[in-house]
Each structure stands twice: as C-alpha cells, then as structure tokens.
Design a protein around this motif. Structure first.
Motif, PDB file in Angstrom:
ATOM      1  N   LEU A   1     -10.509   4.071   3.179  1.00  0.00           N
ATOM      2  CA  LEU A   1      -9.794   4.686   2.093  1.00  0.00           C
ATOM      3  C   LEU A   1     -10.311   6.118   2.010  1.00  0.00           C
ATOM      4  O   LEU A   1     -11.489   6.342   1.759  1.00  0.00           O
ATOM      5  N   GLN A   2      -9.447   7.095   2.283  1.00  0.00           N
ATOM      6  CA  GLN A   2      -9.896   8.482   2.357  1.00  0.00           C
ATOM      7  C   GLN A   2      -9.877   9.149   1.005  1.00  0.00           C
ATOM      8  O   GLN A   2     -10.577  10.098   0.746  1.00  0.00           O
ATOM      9  N   ASN A   3      -8.972   8.644   0.188  1.00  0.00           N
ATOM     10  CA  ASN A   3      -8.735   9.283  -1.070  1.00  0.00           C
ATOM     11  C   ASN A   3      -9.539   8.555  -2.144  1.00  0.00           C
ATOM     12  O   ASN A   3      -9.039   7.661  -2.802  1.00  0.00           O
ATOM     13  N   ASP A   4     -10.805   8.928  -2.330  1.00  0.00           N
ATOM     14  CA  ASP A   4     -11.695   8.180  -3.228  1.00  0.00           C
ATOM     15  C   ASP A   4     -11.077   7.990  -4.594  1.00  0.00           C
ATOM     16  O   ASP A   4     -11.311   7.028  -5.286  1.00  0.00           O
ATOM     17  N   GLU A   5     -10.272   8.946  -4.953  1.00  0.00           N
ATOM     18  CA  GLU A   5      -9.653   8.964  -6.269  1.00  0.00           C
ATOM     19  C   GLU A   5      -8.818   7.687  -6.491  1.00  0.00           C
ATOM     20  O   GLU A   5      -8.567   7.269  -7.608  1.00  0.00           O
TER      21      GLU A   5
ATOM     22  N   ALA B   1      -7.675  -1.163  -2.875  1.00  0.00           N
ATOM     23  CA  ALA B   1      -8.948  -1.851  -2.655  1.00  0.00           C
ATOM     24  C   ALA B   1      -9.330  -1.770  -1.185  1.00  0.00           C
ATOM     25  O   ALA B   1      -8.462  -1.852  -0.311  1.00  0.00           O
ATOM     26  N   PHE B   2     -10.611  -1.639  -0.952  1.00  0.00           N
ATOM     27  CA  PHE B   2     -11.139  -1.722   0.406  1.00  0.00           C
ATOM     28  C   PHE B   2     -10.947  -3.142   0.923  1.00  0.00           C
ATOM     29  O   PHE B   2     -11.063  -4.099   0.157  1.00  0.00           O
ATOM     30  N   ALA B   3     -10.689  -3.276   2.210  1.00  0.00           N
ATOM     31  CA  ALA B   3     -10.646  -4.605   2.812  1.00  0.00           C
ATOM     32  C   ALA B   3     -12.065  -5.171   2.831  1.00  0.00           C
ATOM     33  O   ALA B   3     -13.029  -4.427   2.957  1.00  0.00           O
ATOM     34  N   ALA B   4     -12.143  -6.507   2.694  1.00  0.00           N
ATOM     35  CA  ALA B   4     -13.469  -7.125   2.663  1.00  0.00           C
ATOM     36  C   ALA B   4     -14.170  -6.966   4.015  1.00  0.00           C
ATOM     37  O   ALA B   4     -15.352  -6.672   4.085  1.00  0.00           O
ATOM     38  N   LYS B   5     -13.405  -7.180   5.087  1.00  0.00           N
ATOM     39  CA  LYS B   5     -13.997  -7.028   6.428  1.00  0.00           C
ATOM     40  C   LYS B   5     -13.765  -5.612   6.896  1.00  0.00           C
ATOM     41  O   LYS B   5     -12.679  -5.069   6.685  1.00  0.00           O
ATOM     42  N   LYS B   6     -14.746  -5.035   7.576  1.00  0.00           N
ATOM     43  CA  LYS B   6     -14.590  -3.665   8.069  1.00  0.00           C
ATOM     44  C   LYS B   6     -13.379  -3.618   9.009  1.00  0.00           C
ATOM     45  O   LYS B   6     -13.195  -4.481   9.856  1.00  0.00           O
ATOM     46  N   GLY B   7     -12.519  -2.645   8.801  1.00  0.00           N
ATOM     47  CA  GLY B   7     -11.383  -2.506   9.703  1.00  0.00           C
ATOM     48  C   GLY B   7     -10.103  -3.130   9.193  1.00  0.00           C
ATOM     49  O   GLY B   7      -9.038  -2.920   9.740  1.00  0.00           O
ATOM     50  N   GLY B   8     -10.180  -3.935   8.125  1.00  0.00           N
ATOM     51  CA  GLY B   8      -8.958  -4.555   7.592  1.00  0.00           C
ATOM     52  C   GLY B   8      -8.105  -3.547   6.827  1.00  0.00           C
ATOM     53  O   GLY B   8      -8.500  -2.398   6.625  1.00  0.00           O
ATOM     54  N   ALA B   9      -6.942  -4.029   6.375  1.00  0.00           N
ATOM     55  CA  ALA B   9      -5.989  -3.131   5.725  1.00  0.00           C
ATOM     56  C   ALA B   9      -6.361  -2.855   4.264  1.00  0.00           C
ATOM     57  O   ALA B   9      -7.004  -3.668   3.620  1.00  0.00           O
ATOM     58  N   LEU B  10      -5.912  -1.717   3.757  1.00  0.00           N
ATOM     59  CA  LEU B  10      -6.041  -1.421   2.323  1.00  0.00           C
ATOM     60  C   LEU B  10      -4.920  -2.116   1.559  1.00  0.00           C
ATOM     61  O   LEU B  10      -3.869  -2.398   2.123  1.00  0.00           O
ATOM     62  N   SER B  11      -5.157  -2.341   0.272  1.00  0.00           N
ATOM     63  CA  SER B  11      -4.085  -2.978  -0.510  1.00  0.00           C
ATOM     64  C   SER B  11      -4.125  -2.525  -1.959  1.00  0.00           C
ATOM     65  O   SER B  11      -5.170  -2.113  -2.470  1.00  0.00           O
ATOM     66  N   CYS B  12      -2.954  -2.631  -2.601  1.00  0.00           N
ATOM     67  CA  CYS B  12      -2.890  -2.346  -4.042  1.00  0.00           C
ATOM     68  C   CYS B  12      -1.992  -3.398  -4.689  1.00  0.00           C
ATOM     69  O   CYS B  12      -1.349  -4.189  -3.996  1.00  0.00           O
ATOM     70  N   ASN B  13      -1.951  -3.396  -6.009  1.00  0.00           N
ATOM     71  CA  ASN B  13      -1.132  -4.373  -6.728  1.00  0.00           C
ATOM     72  C   ASN B  13       0.327  -3.954  -6.746  1.00  0.00           C
ATOM     73  O   ASN B  13       0.663  -2.876  -7.224  1.00  0.00           O
TER      74      ASN B  13
ATOM     75  N   HIS C   1       0.850  -1.208   0.000  1.00  0.00           N
ATOM     76  CA  HIS C   1       0.000   0.000   0.000  1.00  0.00           C
ATOM     77  C   HIS C   1       0.876   1.244   0.000  1.00  0.00           C
ATOM     78  O   HIS C   1       2.083   1.172   0.223  1.00  0.00           O
ATOM     79  N   GLN C   2       0.233   2.369  -0.239  1.00  0.00           N
ATOM     80  CA  GLN C   2       0.865   3.681  -0.089  1.00  0.00           C
ATOM     81  C   GLN C   2       0.055   4.410   0.971  1.00  0.00           C
ATOM     82  O   GLN C   2      -1.186   4.445   0.908  1.00  0.00           O
ATOM     83  N   ASP C   3       0.739   4.977   1.953  1.00  0.00           N
ATOM     84  CA  ASP C   3       0.018   5.584   3.076  1.00  0.00           C
ATOM     85  C   ASP C   3      -0.945   6.679   2.613  1.00  0.00           C
ATOM     86  O   ASP C   3      -1.993   6.880   3.225  1.00  0.00           O
ATOM     87  N   GLU C   4      -0.590   7.359   1.545  1.00  0.00           N
ATOM     88  CA  GLU C   4      -1.461   8.449   1.057  1.00  0.00           C
ATOM     89  C   GLU C   4      -2.889   7.977   0.808  1.00  0.00           C
ATOM     90  O   GLU C   4      -3.831   8.754   0.920  1.00  0.00           O
ATOM     91  N   ALA C   5      -3.036   6.701   0.449  1.00  0.00           N
ATOM     92  CA  ALA C   5      -4.385   6.182   0.166  1.00  0.00           C
ATOM     93  C   ALA C   5      -5.248   6.158   1.433  1.00  0.00           C
ATOM     94  O   ALA C   5      -6.477   6.207   1.350  1.00  0.00           O
ATOM     95  N   TYR C   6      -4.594   6.054   2.588  1.00  0.00           N
ATOM     96  CA  TYR C   6      -5.335   6.034   3.857  1.00  0.00           C
ATOM     97  C   TYR C   6      -5.740   7.439   4.312  1.00  0.00           C
ATOM     98  O   TYR C   6      -6.565   7.584   5.185  1.00  0.00           O
ATOM     99  N   TRP C   7      -5.051   8.440   3.759  1.00  0.00           N
ATOM    100  CA  TRP C   7      -5.146   9.775   4.345  1.00  0.00           C
ATOM    101  C   TRP C   7      -6.046  10.703   3.560  1.00  0.00           C
ATOM    102  O   TRP C   7      -6.319  10.481   2.375  1.00  0.00           O
ATOM    103  N   LEU C   8      -6.401  11.776   4.236  1.00  0.00           N
ATOM    104  CA  LEU C   8      -7.117  12.856   3.566  1.00  0.00           C
ATOM    105  C   LEU C   8      -6.230  13.418   2.450  1.00  0.00           C
ATOM    106  O   LEU C   8      -5.015  13.482   2.615  1.00  0.00           O
ATOM    107  N   ASN C   9      -6.839  13.809   1.348  1.00  0.00           N
ATOM    108  CA  ASN C   9      -6.071  14.333   0.213  1.00  0.00           C
ATOM    109  C   ASN C   9      -5.682  15.791   0.482  1.00  0.00           C
ATOM    110  O   ASN C   9      -6.363  16.709   0.056  1.00  0.00           O
ATOM    111  N   VAL C  10      -4.583  15.975   1.199  1.00  0.00           N
ATOM    112  CA  VAL C  10      -4.160  17.326   1.597  1.00  0.00           C
ATOM    113  C   VAL C  10      -3.363  17.978   0.467  1.00  0.00           C
ATOM    114  O   VAL C  10      -2.746  17.278  -0.343  1.00  0.00           O
TER     115      VAL C  10
END
Ligand SMILES: O=C(O)CCC(=O)C(=O)O
Length: 257
Positions: free
Chosen positions: A250-254, A169-181, A123-132
């Motif tokens: 995932l804060q950054n919908d983009e 991608a959103f984690a399948a279970k609420k609270g799980g980690a985000l992931s990318c390829n 993952h990239q931390d930016e995906a978790y964060w507000l798009n500042v």
C-alpha cells in the motif's frame, strides 16, 4: 483495423461513471495471436522471474497452483507488444479519455485458471500507487476469453471515481492483494466477449469474482497516465514492480487501516 474514435457520449459516460466498455478493440484473429503469446507466458516458455506472482495468495485455497496469476511488465520481455494493435489502440483511446499527454505506465497479465475460485478483492488502484499530484490515470482491461460472472468478469462502482479513496487493508500474507470495504450491491458487472475491453479510472472501485468455470479467464491490462507523472514516479523509485513485482504494498499511507 484502427480504434474507432470515442463519441462524446462515451467520454461523458466514462467521466461520470469511472469506467467504459469498448467492444471489439481487437479482431478475432488478433485475439488468437495474443492468446498464443499469453499462453507462452503462462506455460513459463517466456521466463519472467520474480515478475510472476500469486495475487490471490491470501484469498484462494491452493498452496500448489497460483490462485490468481499476475505477470508484471510482459512488454519488457516481448518488446514487440508495444507496437502491436492492442497497445497502440488502447493508447489512442486513453488520450481521448485523459489527454494527449497520456503514455503507458506499465502493463500486466492477470489470469484466473480453471476452478481457482479466487476473488480479486474490492479496491481502488490509487491505493497501490504513489500519491502523485495529477490523479489522471486509466487502465484498459482486455479480455481474451468470455469474461462472465462465473469466470470472473470485472465489477465497477459507478461514480466512485468522483469520490474519496476508501481505507485499504494490507494483505495478511506478504504479496497478497489490497482490499477495502465495498459490495456487489453497489456495483455493476461487465461481461465481455474476447477482444473487448473496459477502461477504468485509477480511483474507480472494482473487483471480480473467482473463476468457477473450466476455462481460463485471461486479462491483458495496460495502465496509462500523464508522461510527467510517470517521470515523477520513476524519480521517486516507483516502477509498478518492474524490479520486484511480488512486493505489493500500500503506497498511499493515507488510505491504510
Ligand atoms: O483481473 C482482475 O480480476 C482484477 C484487475 C484489476 O484489479 C485491475 O486491472 O486494476
């Protein structure tokens, strides 16, 4: 012991690759102090309520023990941490890497208990964060144990800090980690001894394998960003789980799939 100033080569390495290893940020005696405190958190002697969650809820095999223990904002519960060597030295280094306006945004503990065998997905931390607006951000990942390939040391994709944020991608279970390829073929692993650390940029792709050893893999992480951006986040109600840590989103919908 004070943090030694970084060399120009180290800063250049960080800017090019998106990560940097800093050896011996804290001394062996200090490692022992931090381990004792960390174990009080893990054992529940310091009650952190909902600030504790299972980052590997989606990925590990265990329903009974945490697959990856994440505790947000330890310094909220033990404020002395803020004036102890780790926070002070990491802040000094963050200022060299990203500017004098750097301040701590949040801190967190991530432990992989023995034989939990649960990866932290790419993952990239930016995906978790507000798009500042100002993307300068760096995280210090301090190891209190030998972080090895088998215990779950960090892997980074060099240069990913200079490229785009991948779709997450959103984690399948609420609270799980985000992931990318991404894959280990793109990355480099960074084994660390206790007391040493890495700094990585908010956009740097990273991951760690699961812990297949009989020891803990205790990491103490502090994130830094410009003071103005911390104010911006708080004004928008974003505080990195100070209120509700298990609610990873995932804060950054983009960047959503
Ligand atoms: O400790 C880990 O496995 C992951 C840490 C991480 O993702 C981070 O510090 O941003």
């Amino acid at each position: 012991m004070k943090a030694t100033p970084l060399t120009e080569q180290q800063i250049e390495f960080y800017n090019t690759n998106g990560y940097l290893v800093v050896e011996d940020l804290i001394s062996p005696e200090e490692v022992q102090q931090y381990k004792a405190l960390y174990d009080d958190f893990l054992a529940g002697k310091i009650n952190v309520g909902t600030n504790r969650s299972d980052l590997g809820a989606d990925l590990g095999n265990s329903e009974k023990v945490e697959n990856i223990t994440q505790i947000m904002w330890p310094s909220d519960f033990i404020p002395e941490l803020l004036v102890m060597p780790y926070h002070l030295r990491a802040l000094a280094i963050s200022k060299q890497l990203m500017g004098e306006d750097s301040e701590m945004d949040f801190d967190m503990l991530i432990n992989k208990s023995p034989f939990t065998n649960t990866i932290t997905p790419w993952h990239q931390d930016e995906a978790y964060w507000l798009n500042v607006p100002d993307k300068r951000a760096t995280s210090c990942w301090l190891s209190l144990d030998y972080a090895t390939l088998d215990s779950g040391c960090m892997w980074f994709v060099p240069g990913s800090n200079l490229r785009e944020v991948r779709q997450h991608a959103f984690a399948a279970k609420k609270g799980g980690a985000l992931s990318c390829n991404a894959s280990e073929d793109e990355g480099v692993s960074v084994e660390l001894k206790p007391g040493s650390c890495t700094f990585h940029h908010g956009r740097t792709l990273h991951y760690s394998r699961g812990n297949s050893t009989g020891g803990n893999r205790r990491a103490f992480i502090i994130n830094f960003r410009p003071a103005d951006m911390i104010r911006y986040e708080r004004e928008h109600g974003f505080d990195h789980g100070k209120q509700n840590a298990g609610n990873r989103q995932l804060q950054n919908d983009e960047f959503a799939k």
